[in-house]
Design an enzyme around this catalytic site. Structure first.
Site, PDB file in Angstrom:
ATOM      1  N   LYS A  35       0.817  -1.227   0.000  1.00 17.23           N
ATOM      2  CA  LYS A  35       0.000   0.000   0.000  1.00 17.23           C
ATOM      3  C   LYS A  35       0.843   1.266   0.000  1.00 17.23           C
ATOM      4  O   LYS A  35       0.397   2.302  -0.487  1.00 17.23           O
ATOM      5  CB  LYS A  35      -0.972   0.002   1.189  1.00 17.23           C
ATOM      6  CG  LYS A  35      -2.073  -1.033   1.027  1.00 17.23           C
ATOM      7  CD  LYS A  35      -3.286  -0.749   1.864  1.00 17.23           C
ATOM      8  CE  LYS A  35      -4.397  -1.720   1.507  1.00 17.23           C
ATOM      9  NZ  LYS A  35      -5.586  -1.575   2.300  1.00 17.23           N
TER      10      LYS A  35
ATOM     11  N   LYS B 155     -10.207  -2.751  -4.316  1.00 17.03           N
ATOM     12  CA  LYS B 155     -10.848  -1.486  -4.696  1.00 17.03           C
ATOM     13  C   LYS B 155      -9.822  -0.471  -5.179  1.00 17.03           C
ATOM     14  O   LYS B 155     -10.171   0.497  -5.841  1.00 17.03           O
ATOM     15  CB  LYS B 155     -11.696  -0.919  -3.571  1.00 17.03           C
ATOM     16  CG  LYS B 155     -10.976  -0.569  -2.296  1.00 17.03           C
ATOM     17  CD  LYS B 155     -11.963   0.010  -1.321  1.00 17.03           C
ATOM     18  CE  LYS B 155     -11.542  -0.124   0.130  1.00 17.03           C
ATOM     19  NZ  LYS B 155     -11.377  -1.459   0.644  1.00 17.03           N
TER      20      LYS B 155
ATOM     21  N   LYS C 288      -4.972  -9.769  -6.539  1.00 12.07           N
ATOM     22  CA  LYS C 288      -6.195  -9.792  -5.729  1.00 12.07           C
ATOM     23  C   LYS C 288      -7.219  -8.793  -6.271  1.00 12.07           C
ATOM     24  O   LYS C 288      -6.846  -7.686  -6.680  1.00 12.07           O
ATOM     25  CB  LYS C 288      -5.798  -9.399  -4.295  1.00 12.07           C
ATOM     26  CG  LYS C 288      -6.909  -9.536  -3.281  1.00 12.07           C
ATOM     27  CD  LYS C 288      -6.438  -9.098  -1.903  1.00 12.07           C
ATOM     28  CE  LYS C 288      -6.567  -7.609  -1.718  1.00 12.07           C
ATOM     29  NZ  LYS C 288      -7.127  -7.195  -0.417  1.00 12.07           N
TER      30      LYS C 288
HETATM   31  N1  AQP Z   1     -10.116 -10.112  -3.140  1.00 14.50           N
HETATM   32  C1  AQP Z   1     -10.554 -10.525  -1.961  1.00 14.50           C
HETATM   33  N2  AQP Z   1     -10.932 -11.809  -1.793  1.00 14.50           N
HETATM   34  C2  AQP Z   1     -11.402 -12.247  -0.595  1.00 14.50           C
HETATM   35  N3  AQP Z   1     -11.521 -11.448   0.488  1.00 14.50           N
HETATM   36  C3  AQP Z   1     -11.166 -10.160   0.358  1.00 14.50           C
HETATM   37  N4  AQP Z   1     -11.172  -9.118   1.212  1.00 14.50           N
HETATM   38  C4  AQP Z   1     -10.707  -8.016   0.582  1.00 14.50           C
HETATM   39  N5  AQP Z   1     -10.392  -8.303  -0.682  1.00 14.50           N
HETATM   40  C5  AQP Z   1     -10.671  -9.632  -0.863  1.00 14.50           C
HETATM   41  C6  AQP Z   1     -11.621  -9.227   2.591  1.00 14.50           C
HETATM   42  O1  AQP Z   1     -12.576  -8.204   2.829  1.00 14.50           O
HETATM   43  C7  AQP Z   1     -12.502  -7.797   4.198  1.00 14.50           C
HETATM   44  C8  AQP Z   1     -12.462  -6.296   4.270  1.00 14.50           C
HETATM   45  O2  AQP Z   1     -11.217  -5.839   3.884  1.00 14.50           O
HETATM   46  P1  AQP Z   1     -10.705  -4.384   4.179  1.00 14.50           P
HETATM   47  O3  AQP Z   1     -11.684  -3.540   4.820  1.00 14.50           O
HETATM   48  O4  AQP Z   1      -9.386  -4.479   4.849  1.00 14.50           O
HETATM   49  O5  AQP Z   1     -10.516  -3.943   2.744  1.00 14.50           O
HETATM   50  P2  AQP Z   1      -9.295  -4.324   1.885  1.00 14.50           P
HETATM   51  O6  AQP Z   1      -8.791  -5.687   2.166  1.00 14.50           O
HETATM   52  O7  AQP Z   1      -8.345  -3.187   2.065  1.00 14.50           O
HETATM   53  O8  AQP Z   1     -10.025  -4.335   0.536  1.00 14.50           O
HETATM   54  P3  AQP Z   1      -9.301  -4.051  -0.786  1.00 14.50           P
HETATM   55  O9  AQP Z   1     -10.291  -3.976  -1.857  1.00 14.50           O
HETATM   56  O10 AQP Z   1      -8.168  -4.990  -0.949  1.00 14.50           O
HETATM   57  O11 AQP Z   1      -8.748  -2.592  -0.537  1.00 14.50           O
HETATM   58  P4  AQP Z   1      -7.404  -2.004  -1.019  1.00 14.50           P
HETATM   59  O12 AQP Z   1      -7.457  -2.011  -2.510  1.00 14.50           O
HETATM   60  O13 AQP Z   1      -7.422  -0.640  -0.401  1.00 14.50           O
HETATM   61  O14 AQP Z   1      -6.335  -2.909  -0.481  1.00 14.50           O
HETATM   62  C9  AQP Z   1     -11.281  -8.484   4.796  1.00 14.50           C
HETATM   63  O15 AQP Z   1     -11.722  -9.611   5.525  1.00 14.50           O
HETATM   64  C10 AQP Z   1     -10.508  -8.920   3.583  1.00 14.50           C
HETATM   65  O16 AQP Z   1      -9.748 -10.083   3.851  1.00 14.50           O
END
Ligand code: AQP
Length: 345
Positions: A123, A210, A207
């Site tokens: 990140k 977002k 992965k």
């Molecule tokens: N691709 C994924 N497959 C399965 N589980 C996922 N999670 C996130 N992406 C996937 C799960 O969603 C929950 C919330 O996660 P978060 O609030 O930490 O958001 P994140 O993981 O930061 O989501 P993103 O989309 O991956 O955001 P960015 O792009 O900012 O890094 C968690 O339980 C996570 O495991």
């Protein structure tokens, strides 16, 4: 690093998880988190599910949008089937004890532990000196979120496994350093089901996320039926037909991903899905997947939209949840203050 041989925690089972209030939810969040939280409601243990707004501000959030993003995640919880009568749903920042315990844990966690966190490296990118200190200590706050409620199980996607290991290390070190064996549990990550790591529709090695610049890489919970169908139609695949077993699927990451999505949406195993589509190509499989995705997500997005039109209803749920969560959290922090030796005159 965690030494599991110390006296075990013997408190009750508690389940906890959360999602950041940083905007658009996607299919990865739905299958890896939301859908599984709902399944855990019926396990006979209290479930705490929060909206991680403290975590969200580790990267810039427009203040005028943060409140509505918080409500949007709460709406997604409710629309997916979380029942506020059974599950404690609350905004993280409304329970001040999260920040208080995070500070204590900042003094327990070691720099070397945090230096190993791959999510920070991903990140912060090439300019880590410009990242916020909060982004660096993000997993320490996550440990506080979990241990404040003495949660024993944490349903998450694969990407959070390393952070959960850090939580266990912090719990263990706190218990050891302060001579409080078994005070904090060593929580278990619950990483289950066919879709613990939903991959990008454009690249089976990345992965679904977002922050991916390509909107075609993900299905957003706010996408309409035509957009979902178009994204699945354009999803990267290969020309081979689907085999009848996972082994035979071999190194075909995009194919594996679409099969896993189908399995998770239809509550089947990947083997069952392959048995159904063996011998067929993606020309036949993709329309079926699109139909299933639309059918599964449409009621969730419709209910989210309805709830977002009634913010007072969401706020009622969040207020009541925050009160219930604070009862548990404040008890833990009072115990921690005593263990650490903070003044209590
Ligand atoms: N691709 C994924 N497959 C399965 N589980 C996922 N999670 C996130 N992406 C996937 C799960 O969603 C929950 C919330 O996660 P978060 O609030 O930490 O958001 P994140 O993981 O930061 O989501 P993103 O989309 O991956 O955001 P960015 O792009 O900012 O890094 C968690 O339980 C996570 O495991």
């Amino acid at each position: 690093m965690t030494d599991d041989s110390s006296p075990a925690y013997n408190g009750p089972r508690r389940i906890l998880s959360g999602i950041q209030a940083s905007g658009a939810l996607h299919l990865g969040n739905y299958l890896g988190a939301l859908k599984r939280f709902v399944a855990l409601q019926d396990q006979g243990a209290p479930v705490f599910v929060f909206v991680a707004d403290l975590h969200a501000i580790t990267v810039w959030q427009e203040p005028e949008k943060l409140t509505s993003q918080t409500r949007e995640i709460a709406a997604a919880y409710l629309a997916s089937g979380l029942d506020p009568a059974r599950t404690i749903i609350f905004p993280q920042s409304a329970v001040r004890a999260h920040a208080e315990l995070a500070w204590v844990f900042n003094c327990v966690a070691r720099l070397g532990w945090l230096d190993r966190m791959t999510q920070f490296k991903e990140k912060s990118g090439k300019h880590k000196e410009r990242a916020s200190v909060g982004l660096y200590t993000y997993p320490v706050l996550q440990a506080a979120d979990i241990l404040l409620y003495k949660a024993t199980e944490v349903p998450v996607g694969e990407d959070q496994k390393q952070h959960l290991e850090l939580t266990r290390d912090i719990a263990q070190k706190f218990n050891n350093d302060f001579g409080a064996p078994g005070f904090f549990p060593l929580p278990e990550p619950v990483i289950q089901g066919p879709a613990t790591r939903v991959m990008s529709l454009r690249d089976g090695q990345a992965k679904m996320s977002k922050s991916d610049p390509s909107d075609l890489s993900r299905i957003n919970l706010t996408d309409d039926a035509d957009t979902i169908a178009a994204k699945i139609r354009k999803a990267k695949t290969d020309p081979e037909p689907l085999p009848d077993s996972l082994d035979a699927l071999g190194e075909r990451p995009e194919a594996r991903n679409l099969i896993a999505i189908y399995a998770a949406l239809s509550d089947q195993s990947r083997e069952q899905v392959l048995a159904q589509f063996a011998g067929q190509g993606f020309g036949a499989f993709k329309p079926k997947l699109a139909e299933l995705a639309v059918e599964s997500l449409a009621p969730v997005t419709a209910e989210m939209r309805r709830l977002m039109g009634d913010p007072a209803e969401i706020d009622r749920v969040l207020r009541a949840g925050a009160e219930r969560a604070a009862e548990v959290a404040d008890r833990t922090v009072a115990e921690v203050r005593q263990i650490v030796g903070f003044w209590n005159g």
